[in-house]
Design an enzyme around this catalytic site. Structure first.
Site, PDB file in Angstrom:
ATOM      1  N   ARG A 239       0.782  -1.262  -0.027  1.00 44.57           N
ATOM      2  CA  ARG A 239      -0.049  -0.050   0.010  1.00 44.57           C
ATOM      3  C   ARG A 239       0.890   1.297  -0.106  1.00 44.57           C
ATOM      4  NH1 ARG A 239      -4.916  -2.290   0.823  1.00 44.57           N
ATOM      5  NH2 ARG A 239      -4.984  -3.919   2.164  1.00 44.57           N
TER       6      ARG A 239
ATOM      7  N   ASN B 222     -17.358  -4.367  -1.572  1.00 44.42           N
ATOM      8  CA  ASN B 222     -16.096  -4.451  -1.992  1.00 44.42           C
ATOM      9  C   ASN B 222     -15.386  -5.941  -1.486  1.00 44.42           C
ATOM     10  OD1 ASN B 222     -13.130  -4.701  -0.810  1.00 44.42           O
ATOM     11  ND2 ASN B 222     -13.211  -2.632  -1.820  1.00 44.42           N
TER      12      ASN B 222
END
Length: 163
Positions: A61, A119
């Site tokens: 990330r 999601n």
């Protein structure tokens, strides 16, 4: 300190200019129904920060960093195109979903804004040629799709997801 619309748009413009600098990676992936396809993801390399203004935030990330009025704001780079969207839908927290199931991808065409339940449910999706039922169709089959998988996917209970 709340940002003005002009400041938010400046961040989005900067992100759009930067995202084009990511290398384009081609993936051959299952689309469901026994079919294969090709996706073109804009990926940030994992080995080191990519360019000025990026900071590492975990192994896969990254966050975009921008100074506005001498205050450094860290934006989750996947959520930048959705800054003007509501934080929740029907009382459920929203997040940026990867339609390609590639967490390193920053291609704006591979991202959508939806509830965290939707999601997470994409992980069990049969894919665009296998019967995807999502409002914004997945670009590939979910990584957890297989025998016994349900299209409904998990629901959030506290901080955990259950099927």
């Amino acid at each position: 300190m709340a940002l003005t619309n002009a400041q938010i748009l400046a961040v989005i413009d900067s992100w759009e200019e930067t995202v084009g600098q990511f290398p384009v990676i081609t993936h051959h992936v299952p689309l469901g129904g026994g079919l294969q396809g090709t996706l073109h993801c804009y990926e940030i390399p994992l080995a080191a920060p990519y360019g000025v203004g990026f900071a590492k935030n975990g192994p896969t990330r990254w966050q975009y960093k921008r100074t506005i009025n001498q205050v450094v704001h860290r934006w989750g780079s996947h959520t930048v195109p959705f800054l003007l969207e509501p934080d929740n839908i029907n009382g459920k927290t929203c997040t940026a979903s990867h339609l390609c199931h590639n967490t390193r991808c920053h291609n704006p065409l591979h991202l959508c804004w939806e509830s965290l339940d939707d999601n997470k449910g994409r992980n069990w999706c049969p894919g665009p040629n296998g019967g995807c039922v999502h409002a914004v169709v997945c670009l590939r089959q979910g990584p957890l799709y297989g025998p016994g998988a349900t299209v409904a996917g998990p629901q959030q209970r506290g901080s955990h997801f259950v099927v």
